[in-house]
Design a protein around this motif. Structure first.
Motif, mmCIF file in Angstrom:
data_model
loop_
_atom_site.group_PDB
_atom_site.id
_atom_site.type_symbol
_atom_site.label_atom_id
_atom_site.label_comp_id
_atom_site.label_asym_id
_atom_site.label_seq_id
_atom_site.Cartn_x
_atom_site.Cartn_y
_atom_site.Cartn_z
ATOM 1 N N THR A 78 68.692 85.586 51.375
ATOM 2 C CA THR A 78 69.792 84.638 51.176
ATOM 3 C C THR A 78 70.355 84.175 52.510
ATOM 4 O O THR A 78 70.675 82.989 52.681
ATOM 5 N N VAL A 81 67.966 81.569 53.982
ATOM 6 C CA VAL A 81 68.045 80.271 53.293
ATOM 7 C C VAL A 81 69.327 79.544 53.682
ATOM 8 O O VAL A 81 69.333 78.324 53.899
ATOM 9 N N TRP A 85 69.652 75.731 55.738
ATOM 10 C CA TRP A 85 69.894 74.937 54.542
ATOM 11 C C TRP A 85 69.381 73.517 54.728
ATOM 12 O O TRP A 85 69.736 72.841 55.686
ATOM 13 N N PRO A 89 68.025 69.905 48.984
ATOM 14 C CA PRO A 89 67.535 71.194 48.459
ATOM 15 C C PRO A 89 66.365 71.057 47.498
ATOM 16 O O PRO A 89 65.602 72.010 47.322
ATOM 17 N N ARG A 92 62.071 70.087 50.438
ATOM 18 C CA ARG A 92 62.093 70.408 51.860
ATOM 19 C C ARG A 92 60.941 69.704 52.578
ATOM 20 O O ARG A 92 59.858 69.515 52.008
ATOM 21 N N VAL A 100 62.949 77.694 57.599
ATOM 22 C CA VAL A 100 63.490 78.715 56.703
ATOM 23 C C VAL A 100 62.622 79.968 56.711
ATOM 24 O O VAL A 100 63.144 81.100 56.605
ATOM 25 N N ILE A 115 61.678 81.635 47.651
ATOM 26 C CA ILE A 115 62.590 80.788 48.429
ATOM 27 C C ILE A 115 63.139 79.668 47.557
ATOM 28 O O ILE A 115 64.329 79.307 47.643
ATOM 29 N N ARG A 116 62.308 79.111 46.704
ATOM 30 C CA ARG A 116 62.770 78.025 45.823
ATOM 31 C C ARG A 116 63.826 78.530 44.829
ATOM 32 O O ARG A 116 64.840 77.870 44.608
ATOM 33 N N ARG A 118 65.824 81.099 45.129
ATOM 34 C CA ARG A 118 67.065 81.402 45.848
ATOM 35 C C ARG A 118 67.785 80.118 46.249
ATOM 36 O O ARG A 118 69.023 80.054 46.228
ATOM 37 N N THR A 119 67.023 79.073 46.581
ATOM 38 C CA THR A 119 67.643 77.785 46.919
ATOM 39 C C THR A 119 68.327 77.172 45.704
ATOM 40 O O THR A 119 69.439 76.630 45.804
ATOM 41 N N ARG A 120 67.688 77.250 44.533
ATOM 42 C CA ARG A 120 68.313 76.723 43.318
ATOM 43 C C ARG A 120 69.582 77.496 42.968
ATOM 44 O O ARG A 120 70.572 76.915 42.504
#
Length: 599
Positions: A78, A81, A85, A89, A92, A100, A115-116, A118-120
């Motif tokens: 986290t 990410v 940022w 989002p 990328r 990242v 990673i996706r 956690r980004t969402r």
């Protein structure tokens, strides 16, 4: 006590201190979580005047310490990410992906979907609160603590376990309170619990103290045991099992042999593990869960006290459906892994080669297909395959997945993919045709040949990952890839054609349907002929729920959807998981029998 420890130390400072592995004086922390927490001075005591001994406190500290140590990885991901940022989002750029991954420890080999996701999660928090979270501890609340007793933190004065003489049961003795609020040590007594051991536990296995969980009014035991197993080797393999992932056909596997002269040959047509019915049930449960969550969000927007009881019932139903989905995924992963290991044992393989699909992204294939791909159990299947293969000394090696379904396994020519063999002019993805050598076959059948051949050709490049301890082949070498082609051994005529029994009588019975009879000789063209080796010819009838369209796809895909006969009849899991039986052993020579006679 576990909840009190988690709520007190659920912050970045304490988790970093525990995850660093050293205390304030620079000494290394013990590996046991409860000892590490005591070294850091994180103590806890029961409330309400309840009297417990120190070993009960150890179990609470062990449980909380394991949860806090696992939070360290989520905190690092986290933080990486958030530090990189992106401007958008949802998409990328290449530079942002490199940024990242560089911000996350070990991000070069981290799965893209992690990673996706956690980004969402962070983007959802941003839309709700209008600002980015500081860290994972602001993004997520303290985790809930399940009701469990980690007896591994105890010694013989609190719990002991031994095996019966017949080896079928285990005797667990532990101290438990005789009242819900023990006021003194006199309120504790020894209790004997008999544990039925499954037949999969070897006779020479050493039992360890288990973890006890309370589930629906019953006590479940997570029992660990240890027994010696052969050490798998990284190289020097001559027979390998290649496993290819699929969607409706979850696994396709087959064995490849490496000869002394460097030739690679396939051992038989391979097999398939088809779980279309199980996956259909899984998707039905997913749709039910999504519907229940939509209703829960609707009740939350109403802000009406009269619907609180309905919201509570929906929350309980959501937990029940989630548990069913989890149990179904676990059963599917175990069954598929057991099938793959059994195929390797039957073929005499010493290594299983899997595709490294950690970076697979479910995008651009429609909402339904993306969801199905993202919710497959590939990770659980690979984990259980490594666990089961370790018991027999079989190595499990992941290989790069590049062009495993694109190139021909016999000449490495780019394949042409069609919808079906009887529809060569319709573009599709299931059937593969080679314009070079003329090979044709199921896409998955060609993929496992490429995976096994690539693994045997690159076995000298096998390394052990330091973080996970798994055997991997990281890169594909062009020189070795050029030798990773299969050769066909010409069939030799039998020298002795003497009769060993009576001549088979001719029968007037018409031939069965096309799918159950052996294929004739292949024509010179590239289509309109089902290749040999797919449909089994030694089984008269498929299982009860095995619809004819669930067999190997050799004709056009039917328009009708899957009909869950087993679920309607209450048959259960195994009626919808169809696996090819191990058929690698050489058939025994025997007398000739008349056609139709039982064998």
């Amino acid at each position: 006590m576990v909840g009190a420890l988690l709520s007190e130390h659920w912050n970045a400072t304490d988790v970093d201190a525990l995850g660093s592995g050293v205390d304030a004086d620079g000494r290394g922390l013990p590996s046991k979580a409860w000892m590490a927490l005591r070294r850091l001075g994180w103590v806890v005591a029961p409330t309400g005047g309840v009297k417990v001994n120190d070993r009960i406190v150890r179990m609470a500290q062990e449980h909380a310490g394991r949860v806090l140590r696992s939070a360290k990885w989520r905190a690092d991901v986290t933080a990486g990410v958030l530090a990189a940022w992106p401007a958008d989002p949802e998409r990328r750029t290449t530079a942002e992906w490199d940024q990242v991954r560089g911000a996350i420890p070990g991000g070069e080999r981290l799965q893209t979907n992690v990673i996706r996701s956690r980004t969402r999660q962070i983007a959802t928090y941003l839309r709700r609160h209008g600002h980015l979270p500081v860290n994972v501890f602001e993004l997520e609340p303290a985790p809930r603590t399940p009701h469990m007793l980690v007896l591994a933190a105890c010694d013989g004065q609190q719990a002991t376990i031994e095996r019966s003489e017949d080896g079928h049961r285990g005797l667990l003795r532990l101290q438990l309170p005789i009242r819900p609020d023990p006021q003194s040590y006199a309120d504790w007594a020894w209790v004997a619990c008999l544990i039925a051991l499954p037949p999969t536990i070897p006779a020479d296995a050493v039992l360890h103290l288990p973890t006890l969980r309370a589930v629906d009014g019953r006590v479940r035991v997570d029992l660990a045991y240890a027994h010696p197993v052969p050490r798998p080797k990284r190289s020097g393999h001559t027979v390998a099992l290649g496993v290819d992932w699929g969607l409706n056909t979850l696994l396709s596997a087959g064995a490849v042999r490496l000869h002394d002269d460097g030739r690679l040959t396939a051992l038989g047509p391979g097999g398939q593990f088809r779980a279309g019915g199980v996956l259909a049930k899984q998707h039905r449960l997913r749709r039910i869960s999504e519907h229940l969550r939509s209703k829960t969000e609707h009740y939350a927007r109403l802000a009406d006290p009269s619907v609180n009881s309905k919201a509570e019932r929906l929350a309980e139903e959501i937990r029940h459906v989630s548990q069913r989905r989890s149990n179904l995924n676990d059963a599917l992963a175990r069954s598929a892994a057991r099938w793959a290991v059994d195929q390797a044992i039957a073929a005499g393989a010493t290594v299983i080669h899997l595709e490294d699909l950690r970076s697979l992204e479910a995008r651009g294939m429609g909402r339904t297909m993306n969801t199905r791909l993202s919710q497959t159990v590939r990770g659980q299947v690979a984990r259980w395959t490594r666990h089961l293969a370790a018991e027999t000394g079989i190595a499990v090696v992941t290989v790069p997945p590049r062009n495993t379904s694109r190139h021909c396994p016999h000449c490495l020519t780019t394949l042409r993919h069609r919808k079906a063999p009887d529809r060569p002019g319709v573009p599709g993805w299931k059937w593969a045709l080679c314009p070079g050598c003329g090979w044709q076959g199921d896409r998955d059948q060609g993929a496992w040949r490429r995976i096994a051949a690539r693994g045997l050709a690159h076995q000298t490049k096998t390394v052990t990952d330091r973080t996970s301890g798994q055997m991997v082949i990281r890169t594909v070498v062009d020189r070795l890839e050029a030798a990773a082609v299969l050769t066909t051994i010409p069939e030799t005529a039998r020298s002795d054609r003497s009769k060993t029994g009576p001549t088979r009588p001719r029968t007037d019975r018409p031939a069965p349907r096309r799918r159950g009879v052996p294929s004739p000789a292949r024509p010179t063209g590239h289509a309109s002929q089902r290749p040999e080796g797919h449909a089994p010819t030694d089984r008269r009838r498929l299982p009860r729920a095995a619809h004819r369209h669930q067999s190997v796809t050799t004709i056009s895909t039917p328009a009708s959807r899957h009909r869950s006969r087993g679920a309607a009849l209450g048959a259960g899991f195994h009626l919808h998981a169809h696996a090819s039986p191990p058929r690698w052993a050489a058939p025994q020579a025997g007398p000739t029998v008349p056609a139709g006679s039982p064998v």
